[in-house]
Write a protein that holds these residues in place. Structure first.
Motif: not given
Lengths: 338, 338
Positions: B159-169, B245-248, B269-277
């Motif tokens: 569920d890409n929408v839910a996953a992206a939301r949890s990153a932004v949350r 928040f990066a696409y991957n 200064d800048v927090a970073v979250v990726g996607f894929d682990d």
């Protein structure tokens, strides 16, 4: 439906047999005739049925490539290059990973999929000489990598001793005196790293540096975690190198992580050189100096060997090919600001 | 030579037919009989000839897996998982990469290797609905990834929408207010990132943060260099996010490299979250917070779908499967010392 051989023959004003000769790359076609047929092919957008062509020759059009692990970017990058090189010869690639286990390497070697593959490219880790001598499968086999075998198969590997020496020479040339080798195997019986270790020893001697065996850090595997553990173990033993030459980039990256955790600066306190030139090393907080094997050449030569064995155009003698390599110097030895 | 079916039948004191039923996993065998035959198999070290078994069923025992690029560790790690999952069903995997090009994806889809594969797992990027609707090849096709299709094929995606939301949350919960999205496609026509972009928008709204389109950084591709370029372009435009928040993960790693070069600290200064682990994110100088899709489940479900279509045990209706995902929190949002 699609354009047929007959359509091309009609357009070019030649026989179907002639078109077939061109499409199949048979030698007895004049350049002028080849150009004329090619023009008709291009105009009509004809696409030869490669599957049928392979089948007519009693082939499947598939080459197997077996690597220790796809999770290692070196092998993933090499596999991409092999897939592209094979495609240029209208071959597709069946990719397998052996986990570097002798049993799996033997299974792959013995041709358990002979009915679907025309040839095999194998990067072995644990496979032994007698495993290869016992091979009965007749599909062409090409070996990759630094293990050396006394068996009648084509073998492609860069000059690992020379490559390792150039890495150590670079470090010694910058005044480093305590250069660790990271990634030797703990047991000496099977030592896939032995050529790089030999290069390290030879170059230390050439540079007039004593080679101190306490500077050799063994690892169980080839990954980032193995490099991190080996680096930590070295520091925990009280050994304090001023440079690290790692068996591969993944181990170097793991080692750099640990150096950072211990408050040691790369390269000021410890310079680091890896091996493989994986893309990852170009994007870390500290970019990685490394030995860059010519992966495109390795792939091209490997596919070329399989195909020349298949078409019988190769000499009977097994070949030993040596693709090139370079030392790529980056921040892990030079620092960010020179 | 090897142990035969007959040898097993003699040892177990049953008919060859019964041994065959056990070896082929046919249902009409009692558990007691199955155990008796299995014991004889184990004692004699019998290994069924899987190739022959597949051929008897009119199959090749090969599943093709087509991914955009093996050089992307996410796909290499996923491919490893698919190879392992297929092996548990006695299938081997023919691996191909499409470079994310529509023409190559169509070629793979249309079954240009039908004679050697039993089924296909495809992770498309550019493929369109009508390409799929025009498919005539009958080998089972399973789709992976976030593109959505209106076509009668099994489709597996987290569920890409839910996953992206949890990153932004996670970022908003740490007080970040200017959260950039890195990795949208420049052209809007084909937007493979649209679900993650949608999740970003929805969660910003839920957190009461304005969504500012100047914080969306487009990229042309999915690699480290693309992430680095997009991050640099954002900063060069004078945009100064406090989180990305990066696409991957690859793009996140490229972005972190640029942040470091510009003297910006991650995460202060800048927090970073990726996607894929991908494993790489666990070993950088600053380890990467990321969305971790359950790759083992994706692989297991994909192979399971192909096989249930082959054996006819699946419903006719195409399935939509949703493997799980987790937010894995590391130094790129938490910092090294808490």
């Amino acid at each position: 439906m699609g354009v047929s051989l007959k359509d091309v023959a009609l357009r070019a004003g030649v026989s179907i047999k002639t078109v077939s000769n061109v499409v199949n790359d048979y030698p007895h076609v004049t350049p002028a005739m080849r150009a004329r047929v090619q023009q008709a092919i291009d105009e009509l957008g004809y696409r030869p049925n490669l599957t049928a062509r392979h089948l007519r020759k009693g082939r499947t059009g598939i080459i197997a490539l077996a690597v220790p692990e796809l999770g290692n970017p070196y092998f993933a990058e090499l596999a991409s290059a092999v897939i592209d090189a094979a495609a240029r010869h209208h071959y597709t690639v069946l990719l397998d990973h052996t986990a570097g286990m002798r049993e799996k390497e033997m299974l792959v070697c013995q041709g358990f999929r002979t009915h679907v593959i025309d040839g095999l490219i194998l990067s072995p880790i644990e496979l032994e000489n007698h495993d290869l001598r016992g091979r009965t499968d007749t599909a062409p086999l090409v070996l990759l990598g630094e293990r050396e075998y006394d068996a009648p198969y084509d073998h492609i590997a860069i000059d690992n001793v020379a490559a390792a020496r150039s890495a150590v020479r670079h470090l010694a040339g910058m005044g480093r005196q305590r250069i660790a080798f990271l990634g030797a195997r703990a047991e000496s019986a099977r030592q896939p790293a032995h050529l790089r270790l030999q290069g390290w020893r030879e170059e230390l001697a050439a540079a007039g540096l004593p080679h101190d065996d306490s500077l050799v850090a063994p690892t169980d595997g080839y990954g980032r975690a193995d490099g991190a553990q080996a680096m930590a173990a070295l520091l925990d033993r009280g050994v304090r190198p001023d440079a690290v030459f790692a068996y591969n980039d993944l181990q170097a990256i793991g080692a750099m992580r640990v150096l950072g955790e211990r408050g040691l600066h790369v390269p000021r306190d410890v310079a680091v050189v890896g091996f493989d030139d994986i893309e990852e090393g170009r994007f870390g907080a500290v970019t990685l100096t490394t030995i860059s094997p010519d992966k495109q050449a390795i792939a091209r030569q490997a596919v070329g060997c399989v195909i020349s064995r298949l078409t019988g155009s190769a000499d009977a003698e097994p070949r030993r090919l040596r693709p090139g390599h370079d030392l790529v110097v980056r921040e892990s030895t030079l620092g960010r600001h020179r």
